[in-house]
Design a protein around this motif. Sequence first.
Motif, mmCIF file in Angstrom:
data_model
loop_
_atom_site.group_PDB
_atom_site.id
_atom_site.type_symbol
_atom_site.label_atom_id
_atom_site.label_comp_id
_atom_site.label_asym_id
_atom_site.label_seq_id
_atom_site.Cartn_x
_atom_site.Cartn_y
_atom_site.Cartn_z
ATOM 1 N N GLY A 61 0.809 -1.221 0.000
ATOM 2 C CA GLY A 61 0.000 0.000 0.000
ATOM 3 C C GLY A 61 0.841 1.269 0.000
ATOM 4 N N VAL A 62 2.097 1.161 0.453
ATOM 5 C CA VAL A 62 2.992 2.336 0.471
ATOM 6 C C VAL A 62 4.013 2.248 -0.668
ATOM 7 C CG1 VAL A 62 4.744 3.595 1.809
ATOM 8 C CG2 VAL A 62 2.726 2.648 2.955
ATOM 9 N N HIS A 63 4.592 1.056 -0.836
ATOM 10 C CA HIS A 63 5.620 0.858 -1.866
ATOM 11 C C HIS A 63 5.131 0.005 -3.040
ATOM 12 C CE1 HIS A 63 8.066 1.722 1.794
ATOM 13 N NE2 HIS A 63 8.784 2.421 0.948
ATOM 14 N N TYR A 64 4.149 -0.846 -2.808
ATOM 15 C CA TYR A 64 3.626 -1.731 -3.864
ATOM 16 C C TYR A 64 2.203 -2.091 -3.501
ATOM 17 C CZ TYR A 64 4.905 -4.943 -0.156
ATOM 18 O OH TYR A 64 5.026 -5.531 1.076
ATOM 19 N N ARG A 65 1.468 -2.541 -4.507
ATOM 20 C CA ARG A 65 0.125 -3.070 -4.263
ATOM 21 C C ARG A 65 0.059 -4.478 -4.821
ATOM 22 N NH1 ARG A 65 -4.167 1.481 -6.057
ATOM 23 N NH2 ARG A 65 -5.042 -0.398 -6.990
ATOM 24 N N TRP A 68 -1.011 -4.817 -8.326
ATOM 25 C CA TRP A 68 -0.185 -4.159 -9.347
ATOM 26 C C TRP A 68 1.053 -4.965 -9.714
ATOM 27 C CZ3 TRP A 68 0.540 1.581 -7.415
ATOM 28 C CH2 TRP A 68 -0.653 2.290 -7.635
ATOM 29 N N ARG A 77 11.906 -6.356 -5.876
ATOM 30 C CA ARG A 77 11.942 -4.950 -5.506
ATOM 31 C C ARG A 77 12.453 -4.759 -4.077
ATOM 32 N NH1 ARG A 77 9.010 -0.284 -4.316
ATOM 33 N NH2 ARG A 77 8.621 0.807 -6.262
ATOM 34 N N TYR A 202 9.342 0.537 -12.326
ATOM 35 C CA TYR A 202 8.607 0.525 -11.059
ATOM 36 C C TYR A 202 8.662 -0.847 -10.392
ATOM 37 C CZ TYR A 202 4.760 0.425 -7.749
ATOM 38 O OH TYR A 202 4.023 0.246 -6.611
ATOM 39 N N ASP A 229 14.409 8.954 -3.626
ATOM 40 C CA ASP A 229 13.349 9.935 -3.358
ATOM 41 C C ASP A 229 13.131 10.922 -4.508
ATOM 42 O OD1 ASP A 229 12.929 8.845 -0.824
ATOM 43 O OD2 ASP A 229 14.502 10.069 0.059
ATOM 44 N N GLY A 277 9.976 12.397 -8.966
ATOM 45 C CA GLY A 277 9.202 11.151 -8.945
ATOM 46 C C GLY A 277 9.687 10.112 -7.947
ATOM 47 N N GLY A 278 10.996 9.895 -7.905
ATOM 48 C CA GLY A 278 11.554 8.924 -6.963
ATOM 49 C C GLY A 278 11.528 7.496 -7.478
ATOM 50 N N GLU A 279 12.225 6.637 -6.728
ATOM 51 C CA GLU A 279 12.279 5.186 -6.953
ATOM 52 C C GLU A 279 12.921 4.771 -8.274
ATOM 53 O OE1 GLU A 279 9.017 3.037 -4.400
ATOM 54 O OE2 GLU A 279 8.051 4.206 -5.961
ATOM 55 N N TYR A 336 10.190 12.530 -2.528
ATOM 56 C CA TYR A 336 9.232 11.796 -1.706
ATOM 57 C C TYR A 336 9.542 11.949 -0.217
ATOM 58 C CZ TYR A 336 6.037 8.109 -0.340
ATOM 59 O OH TYR A 336 5.014 7.403 0.218
ATOM 60 N N HIS A 338 7.776 10.381 3.371
ATOM 61 C CA HIS A 338 6.729 9.469 3.847
ATOM 62 C C HIS A 338 5.650 10.173 4.654
ATOM 63 C CE1 HIS A 338 7.947 5.505 2.586
ATOM 64 N NE2 HIS A 338 9.201 5.869 2.778
HETATM 65 C C1 TPP Z 1 1.383 1.979 -3.978
HETATM 66 C C2 TPP Z 1 2.488 2.997 -4.127
HETATM 67 N N1 TPP Z 1 2.231 4.309 -3.919
HETATM 68 C C3 TPP Z 1 3.229 5.219 -4.018
HETATM 69 C C4 TPP Z 1 4.496 4.847 -4.346
HETATM 70 C C5 TPP Z 1 5.587 5.889 -4.498
HETATM 71 N N2 TPP Z 1 6.622 5.827 -3.459
HETATM 72 C C6 TPP Z 1 6.531 5.118 -2.325
HETATM 73 S S1 TPP Z 1 7.914 5.223 -1.355
HETATM 74 C C7 TPP Z 1 8.680 6.276 -2.452
HETATM 75 C C8 TPP Z 1 10.051 6.864 -2.206
HETATM 76 C C9 TPP Z 1 11.142 5.907 -1.843
HETATM 77 O O1 TPP Z 1 10.845 5.079 -0.738
HETATM 78 P P1 TPP Z 1 11.588 5.167 0.670
HETATM 79 O O2 TPP Z 1 10.942 4.171 1.566
HETATM 80 O O3 TPP Z 1 11.629 6.584 1.154
HETATM 81 O O4 TPP Z 1 13.036 4.716 0.258
HETATM 82 P P2 TPP Z 1 14.436 5.214 0.866
HETATM 83 O O5 TPP Z 1 14.571 6.662 0.529
HETATM 84 O O6 TPP Z 1 14.379 4.975 2.342
HETATM 85 O O7 TPP Z 1 15.427 4.342 0.167
HETATM 86 C C10 TPP Z 1 7.832 6.527 -3.552
HETATM 87 C C11 TPP Z 1 8.163 7.409 -4.706
HETATM 88 C C12 TPP Z 1 4.710 3.462 -4.552
HETATM 89 N N3 TPP Z 1 5.926 2.965 -4.845
HETATM 90 N N4 TPP Z 1 3.711 2.573 -4.463
#
Ligand code: TPP
Length: 344
Positions: A61-65, A68, A77, A202, A229, A277-279, A336, A338
């Motif tokens: 829900g935060v990083h993946y679904r 998806w 990932r 992604y 980020d 955008g990040g990631e 990004y 959190h």
């Molecule tokens: C379902 C979903 N919503 C939004 C995002 C976008 N997103 C989530 S975390 C993030 C930034 C990077 O993650 P983080 O946990 O801050 O990594 P770190 O900087 O600690 O390496 C982004 C762009 C996503 N990957 N998946």
Amino acid sequence: MHGRVIRVGDMGEFALIDRLQRFLQAPSGSQVVKSIGDDCAVLQPSPESELILTTDSQEEGVHYRLDWCAPEDIGWRCLAINVSDIAAMAGWPLGAVVALSLPPELDVAFVDGLYTGMQELARDMACPIIGGNMTKTTGRVSVTITVLGEVPKGQAIYRSGARPGDEIWVTGTLGGAKAGLEALLQPDAVAGLPASHALMCYRRPQPRLHEAQFLRQRATLHSLLDLSDGLSGDLRHICQASGVGAQIEADAVPIHDETRRIAHALQADPLSFALHGGEDFELCFTAPPTQIDPIRGDFDQQFHRSLVRVGTIRKGKEVTLKQPDGSETVLPARGYDHFRPAEG
Ligand SMILES: Cc1ncc(C[n+]2csc(CCOP(=O)(O)OP(=O)(O)O)c2C)c(N)n1
Ligand SMILES: Nc1ncnc2c1ncn2[C@@H]1O[C@H](COP(=O)(O)OP(=O)(O)O)[C@@H](O)[C@H]1O
Ligand SMILES: [Mg+2]
């Protein structure tokens, strides 16, 4: 009773751990003295090296679904983003431990998929999975991975070494992961557009581990990080750690054609995907002028991606964006966060 689905809660913790062993057979690499099966794993780093250690969580829900990404993508990932942090120090991984929080009703086939994807990357990156932990959760799936790595003594590259006059470089292209994320969020708006590159960015980010080794061995880098980020936020991390400012040149930022088309279809600015955008998990580094140009050709040839100069480190603490017409504006750090609501 449950048809063909075996749930985590039906199988039980220890049977599930036993089942995972088959994904983790015989970790290769002379550094692994003891793997999964005791209270700790035992690793043997080489005497001429320093240890590096990192941990990151990936939350449903935060990083993946789950709707998806295939479980294999999620496993890939989760490990990739951690190995990327090892790359960001120009080191290499020795081994990883994986802490899972799983709802008991989860299908065991999901866990199998998770480990299949994780093992694929573990093999590619020579990062054996040597243990972990498992807990029930009343919430959603969570995967926290810790990776121990090493780097030759004194050769780790920090965020804090950037100096005025350094060139700022990135690997590959930026904004792809954001384009993939938006394509999944707004499928109707991008229907018919090619999105395979963006979705791969992604779902299956590639840690630039070998690229970072190459750069450390072939050039003097002053600072280095991985772009998790977004360039605007992560470059600020370099600037703050180094006590410097920076100028990014808007038209130099490398953006894949597919990312541009997806952004345009969404009435968004491709540059904004690339900056905020990040990631992408590409590398961003700074180096004195003349260091990188001579090795660009070899880098291209070896890794089939480019090194692109995107700006310059300057005195002060401002990070600015220079437009093609020569005008210059302060680049907001909209990477990004959190705990802050996302912006455009
Ligand atoms: C379902 C979903 N919503 C939004 C995002 C976008 N997103 C989530 S975390 C993030 C930034 C990077 O993650 P983080 O946990 O801050 O990594 P770190 O900087 O600690 O390496 C982004 C762009 C996503 N990957 N998946
Ligand atoms: N809960 C925490 N406790 C201690 N240190 C933390 C915590 N969260 C993050 N950090 C530290 O803050 C720094 C930046 O973290 P982060 O932005 O997550 O880095 P990265 O993008 O490399 O994962 C790192 O040194 C990390 O170890
Ligand atoms: Mg982190």
